[in-house]
Write a protein that holds these residues in place. Sequence first.
Motif, PDB file in Angstrom:
ATOM      1  N   ARG A  36      -3.610  30.497 -13.852  1.00 46.63           N
ATOM      2  CA  ARG A  36      -4.123  31.747 -14.700  1.00 46.63           C
ATOM      3  C   ARG A  36      -3.369  32.848 -14.253  1.00 46.63           C
ATOM      4  O   ARG A  36      -2.497  33.151 -13.552  1.00 46.63           O
ATOM      5  N   GLN A  37      -3.463  33.786 -15.611  1.00 46.72           N
ATOM      6  CA  GLN A  37      -2.708  34.992 -15.517  1.00 46.72           C
ATOM      7  C   GLN A  37      -3.706  36.171 -15.813  1.00 46.72           C
ATOM      8  O   GLN A  37      -4.177  36.081 -16.929  1.00 46.72           O
ATOM      9  N   ARG A  43       1.665  34.985 -13.460  1.00 47.63           N
ATOM     10  CA  ARG A  43       0.803  33.703 -13.333  1.00 47.63           C
ATOM     11  C   ARG A  43       0.780  33.018 -11.967  1.00 47.63           C
ATOM     12  O   ARG A  43       1.586  33.073 -11.130  1.00 47.63           O
ATOM     13  N   TYR A  93      -4.656  28.542 -18.004  1.00 47.25           N
ATOM     14  CA  TYR A  93      -3.693  27.461 -18.603  1.00 47.25           C
ATOM     15  C   TYR A  93      -3.688  26.148 -18.129  1.00 47.25           C
ATOM     16  O   TYR A  93      -3.464  26.249 -16.697  1.00 47.25           O
ATOM     17  N   GLY A 114      -3.740  28.419 -23.378  1.00 47.89           N
ATOM     18  CA  GLY A 114      -4.552  29.318 -22.605  1.00 47.89           C
ATOM     19  C   GLY A 114      -5.959  29.506 -23.096  1.00 47.89           C
ATOM     20  O   GLY A 114      -6.146  29.277 -24.451  1.00 47.89           O
TER      21      GLY A 114
END
Length: 121
Positions: A36-37, A43, A93, A114
């Motif tokens: 995840r970001q 990230r 993602y 994503g």
Amino acid sequence: QLVESGGRWVQAGGSLRLSCAASGRTFSTYAVGWFRQAPGKEREFVATIRWSGDSTYYADSVKGRFTISRDNAKNTVYLQMNRLKPEDTAVYYCAGRTYYSSSLAREYDYWGQGTQVTVSS
């Protein structure tokens, strides 16, 4: 090709299930990771599952709240997210690599586009 779905807005304490659908006959030989970001952040690793589904690994920040699983017959990996917190807000993602799991983004060969998860307090 990997395609994520299931992201949406949810209140803190709620649950979501993300899906990562893959095309191709070799999906069952791939380990899949979720990353995840968040805005302005790098990230980060969330969870990963081995190609066989018998081994999983989680980031400390999600351990006990998130569960990764897979259904190779459906070429899909899931991320069940419970007790969501505002700090879980990010684009999530999924990524694939051959056989063995990794928590390192650079070791994954294939990435989805994503899906946005927003958790409000």
